[in-house]
Motif scaffolding. Structure first.
Motif, PDB file in Angstrom:
ATOM      1  N   PHE A 104       0.887  -1.164  -0.310  1.00  0.00           N
ATOM      2  CA  PHE A 104       0.149  -0.399   0.238  1.00  0.00           C
ATOM      3  C   PHE A 104       0.862   1.256   0.546  1.00  0.00           C
ATOM      4  CE2 PHE A 104      -2.620  -2.906   2.886  1.00  0.00           C
ATOM      5  CZ  PHE A 104      -3.576  -3.407   1.716  1.00  0.00           C
ATOM      6  N   VAL A 115      -5.909   1.922   5.527  1.00  0.00           N
ATOM      7  CA  VAL A 115      -6.558   1.161   5.692  1.00  0.00           C
ATOM      8  C   VAL A 115      -7.185   0.438   6.674  1.00  0.00           C
ATOM      9  CG1 VAL A 115      -5.666  -1.462   6.098  1.00  0.00           C
ATOM     10  CG2 VAL A 115      -4.187   0.881   4.891  1.00  0.00           C
ATOM     11  N   VAL A 118     -11.600   0.770   6.401  1.00  0.00           N
ATOM     12  CA  VAL A 118     -12.142  -0.188   5.440  1.00  0.00           C
ATOM     13  C   VAL A 118     -11.952  -1.491   5.812  1.00  0.00           C
ATOM     14  CG1 VAL A 118     -12.163  -1.243   2.852  1.00  0.00           C
ATOM     15  CG2 VAL A 118     -11.207   1.603   3.514  1.00  0.00           C
ATOM     16  N   MET A 119     -11.126  -2.119   6.533  1.00  0.00           N
ATOM     17  CA  MET A 119     -10.830  -3.715   6.742  1.00  0.00           C
ATOM     18  C   MET A 119     -11.690  -3.306   8.093  1.00  0.00           C
ATOM     19  SD  MET A 119      -8.671  -4.892   5.192  1.00  0.00           S
ATOM     20  CE  MET A 119      -8.202  -6.522   6.110  1.00  0.00           C
ATOM     21  N   GLU A 176     -11.768  -2.906  -2.463  1.00  0.00           N
ATOM     22  CA  GLU A 176     -12.363  -1.467  -1.255  1.00  0.00           C
ATOM     23  C   GLU A 176     -11.844  -1.070  -0.091  1.00  0.00           C
ATOM     24  OE1 GLU A 176     -15.699  -1.450  -0.359  1.00  0.00           O
ATOM     25  OE2 GLU A 176     -16.368  -3.034  -1.637  1.00  0.00           O
ATOM     26  N   ILE A 177     -10.751  -1.496  -0.408  1.00  0.00           N
ATOM     27  CA  ILE A 177      -9.117  -0.148  -0.042  1.00  0.00           C
ATOM     28  C   ILE A 177      -9.048   0.879  -0.977  1.00  0.00           C
ATOM     29  CG2 ILE A 177      -6.939  -0.321   0.912  1.00  0.00           C
ATOM     30  CD1 ILE A 177      -7.194  -3.262   2.102  1.00  0.00           C
ATOM     31  N   SER A 181      -9.604   4.365  -0.154  1.00  0.00           N
ATOM     32  CA  SER A 181      -9.017   5.415   0.067  1.00  0.00           C
ATOM     33  C   SER A 181      -7.998   6.129  -0.493  1.00  0.00           C
ATOM     34  CB  SER A 181      -7.826   4.898   0.753  1.00  0.00           C
ATOM     35  OG  SER A 181      -7.378   3.472   0.314  1.00  0.00           O
ATOM     36  N   VAL A 185      -2.847   0.427  -4.762  1.00  0.00           N
ATOM     37  CA  VAL A 185      -2.475  -0.742  -4.081  1.00  0.00           C
ATOM     38  C   VAL A 185      -1.799  -1.568  -5.114  1.00  0.00           C
ATOM     39  CG1 VAL A 185      -4.015  -2.792  -3.206  1.00  0.00           C
ATOM     40  CG2 VAL A 185      -5.223  -1.028  -2.993  1.00  0.00           C
TER      41      VAL A 185
END
Length: 195
Positions: A104, A115, A118-119, A176-177, A181, A185
Motif C-alpha cells: 500500500f 486501511v 475499510v477493513m 475496496e481499499i 482511500s 494498491v
C-alpha cells in the motif's frame, strides 16, 4: 513458546544470560539481548532498543553477530507486535488456500489509518492494538498482516501479506481499499500463482 516458536530464535532467559556470560554480547545501556539466533550463517539476534520505547514496550532491532552498534536494523516497533504478526502469519495466513503480497502506498505518512476503517467496515477485527507501522486484521475467511519500517523514513508505504478462501475474496477487499482511500494498491505475487 510452543507452536509460536521461531525456528532459530531462542527467547529463553537461560540462553540470553549464557550469551552475556560467554561475552558474545557486552552489556550496553541502550541494547538488551532478547533472543539469540542459532543460525550458523549470518546470525541476526534480536535486541530491545531501550532508548526507543512505545506503548509500554520497546523497539525490536536485529543485529548481525560481530556488527557494530551502528549496524542495527529496525524490525518491529514493539515485541508484542512482532509476536502477534508472527502468530497471525503462522496460524491463519499461512494456512489459507490463496495468498498474495504487495504494498500500500500514498502521500499520507500514516498509511494504516486509511486501511483500518475499510477493513473494519468489511468485518475485520484486530487481534491486538498496534501502532502506525504494523497492521493485523482477521475475519473468518481472510487475514492480513501489514508492516513498515519503524522510524526509518519509509512512511509512504506498507508491505502486506493477505490470505483468504479464494482470489476473488482477496481482489474484492483490495479493490475496496483502493476505492475507499487515496492509496495505491500493488500486488506483487500470488500463491499459488493465478492462471
Amino acid at each position: 513458546m510452543g507452536p509460536l516458536a521461531y525456528p532459530t530464535l531462542d527467547f529463553s532467559a537461560q540462553r540470553v544470560l549464557e550469551r552475556y556470560a560467554e561475552e558474545w554480547v557486552e552489556p550496553h545501556p541502550r541494547l538488551l539481548l532478547i533472543a539469540h539466533d542459532s543460525q550458523e550463517m549470518m546470525p541476526t539476534s534480536l535486541f530491545y532498543d531501550l532508548d526507543d520505547t512505545a506503548r509500554g514496550d520497546a523497539l525490536v532491532v536485529t543485529k548481525e553477530e560481530g556488527a557494530d552498534d551502528g549496524e542495527l536494523y529496525e524490525s518491529f516497533e514493539t515485541l508484542r507486535e512482532m509476536l502477534a504478526w508472527g502468530a497471525l502469519f503462522q496460524f491463519r495466513l499461512g494456512k489459507m488456500p490463496q495468498r498474495c503480497g504487495g504494498t500500500f502506498s500514498g502521500d499520507q505518512s500514516d498509511i494504516l489509518s486509511l486501511v483500518e476503517p475499510v477493513m473494519s467496515s468489511l468485518g475485520f477485527k484486530q487481534p491486538i492494538s498496534t501502532g502506525p507501522f504494523c497492521g493485523l486484521y482477521e475475519r473468518a475467511d481472510a487475514a492480513m498482516i501489514c508492516k513498515g519500517m519503524p522510524r526509518h523514513g519509509f512512511d509512504e508505504a506498507r508491505s502486506f501479506s493477505f490470505g483468504g478462501s479464494d482470489a476473488g475474496v482477496l481482489r474484492k477487499i483490495l479493490g475496496e481499499i483502493a476505492a475507499a482511500s487515496s492509496l495505491n494498491v500493488e500486488v506483487d505475487e500470488w500463491t499459488p500463482a493465478l492462471s
